[in-house]
Design an enzyme around this catalytic site. Structure first.
Site, PDB file in Angstrom:
ATOM      1  N   GLU A 127     -19.018  35.413 -73.298  1.00  0.00           N
ATOM      2  CA  GLU A 127     -19.253  34.100 -73.899  1.00  0.00           C
ATOM      3  C   GLU A 127     -17.963  33.278 -73.993  1.00  0.00           C
ATOM      4  OE1 GLU A 127     -21.213  32.352 -78.057  1.00  0.00           O
ATOM      5  OE2 GLU A 127     -20.270  34.324 -78.038  1.00  0.00           O
ATOM      6  N   LYS A 131     -27.652  27.647 -76.557  1.00  0.00           N
ATOM      7  CA  LYS A 131     -27.790  28.708 -77.552  1.00  0.00           C
ATOM      8  C   LYS A 131     -28.693  28.272 -78.697  1.00  0.00           C
ATOM      9  CE  LYS A 131     -24.700  31.793 -80.197  1.00  0.00           C
ATOM     10  NZ  LYS A 131     -23.253  32.138 -80.364  1.00  0.00           N
ATOM     11  N   CYS A 152     -24.949  35.524 -77.326  1.00  0.00           N
ATOM     12  CA  CYS A 152     -24.362  36.144 -78.514  1.00  0.00           C
ATOM     13  C   CYS A 152     -25.357  36.268 -79.674  1.00  0.00           C
ATOM     14  CB  CYS A 152     -23.099  35.411 -78.924  1.00  0.00           C
ATOM     15  SG  CYS A 152     -21.986  36.418 -79.958  1.00  0.00           S
TER      16      CYS A 152
END
Length: 292
Positions: free
Chosen positions: A44, A117, A154
């Protein structure tokens, strides 16, 4: 003829030099491709240090529109040269909005689109809500040259709903680029093992391979508790049973990879019946913020 997919995860440390970080990532991509990897996952926000440890407005200047992001413009030609698929994590700017995003680049070098995200953490050492809006793309899967790929970023990896949604959308492998390490508010807290176990559970429950790519190394920050953030690596690949089939240590830099028979996995997934036996009529509380 069986459809075989070879996936790889990259693990390394990064600094503030964007060009050097891209070059380091490209070198690892070349190494993975030489070993037969078809889909290669960097960690990431590899464009620089993980800047979300604190709230500093200077970092907004390092965001770019996703099509023009230096990581994309540099690595898309490499994907075409090597004939590999690259999921590229970036700090994205769209007008006045900022996202923690991923651009999927197919094996011909063409960007297939962007995922933003969905779950944005906010806590000591991981102050992402200061920088990023919650993603507005919904979960994404892509039909790449080598298979149908789902990617979360993540904090997304802790949510079974994210993994299940991508599996329901037909993903054949789940990828999670990550930046996670020490917890400044509690030096005794080590999340490396539960971090892996959460994703191994997604693999079991969806009968699907899972790949986690984390950064490693110590990143110093002035005035920060303990002087900086220590990332614990531990990148891995789990098979459809949740078993670790390849893994790196906490301080290793390099590549980990594994191959999977996608046709076998499709049959095995059907045989387990996890999707056949779902009871969507009972799942209302999952989409209520405060179930009664």
């Amino acid at each position: 003829m069986a459809r075989t997919l070879t996936v790889a995860a990259l693990q390394t440390a990064y600094g503030e030099d964007l060009a050097a970080n891209i070059d380091k990532t490209a070198e690892l991509i070349r190494h993975a491709a030489a070993q037969g990897a078809q889909v290669i996952l960097p960690s990431e926000l590899f464009q620089g240090p993980y800047f979300c440890v604190a709230q500093e407005e200077r970092w907004f200047a390092t965001a770019f529109p996703w099509r023009q992001h230096p990581c994309v413009t540099a690595l898309a030609p490499l994907a075409a040269e090597l004939g590999v698929v690259l999921p590229i994590s970036i700090f994205e700017r769209e007008g006045p909005h900022y996202f923690n995003s991923l651009v999927m680049v197919d094996a011909d070098g063409s960007p297939m689109g962007v995922y933003r995200k969905s779950h944005i953490p906010d806590g000591p050492g991981y102050m992402e809500k200061y920088y990023f809006r919650p993603g507005d793309t919904g979960f994404r899967v892509w039909d790449t040259r080598f298979g149908r790929i789902g990617v979360g970023i993540c904090w997304d990896q802790w949510y079974p709903e994210c993994a299940r949604a991508m599996a329901l959308m037909g993903a054949e492998v789940l990828l999670y680029p990550t930046a996670i390490g020490s917890e400044p508010h509690d030096p005794s807290l080590d999340t490396a093992a539960p971090w892996r176990r959460a994703m191994q559970g997604h693999a079991v429950s969806n009968v699907i391979p899972v790949v986690g790519a984390n950064r490693t190394g110590f990143e110093p920050w002035a005035g920060y508790p303990n002087g900086g953030q220590l990332f614990y690596g531990s990148s891995f690949i789990a098979d459809h049973r949740g078993d670790l089939v390849a893994a790196l240590g906490r301080e290793d830099e390099g590549v980990v990879q594994a191959s999977f028979d996608l046709d076998f996995l499709a049959t095995h997934r059907a045989a387990w019946g996890f999707f056949r036996d779902r009871r969507t009529d009972l799942y209302g509380p999952l989409v209520q913020s405060r179930p009664q």
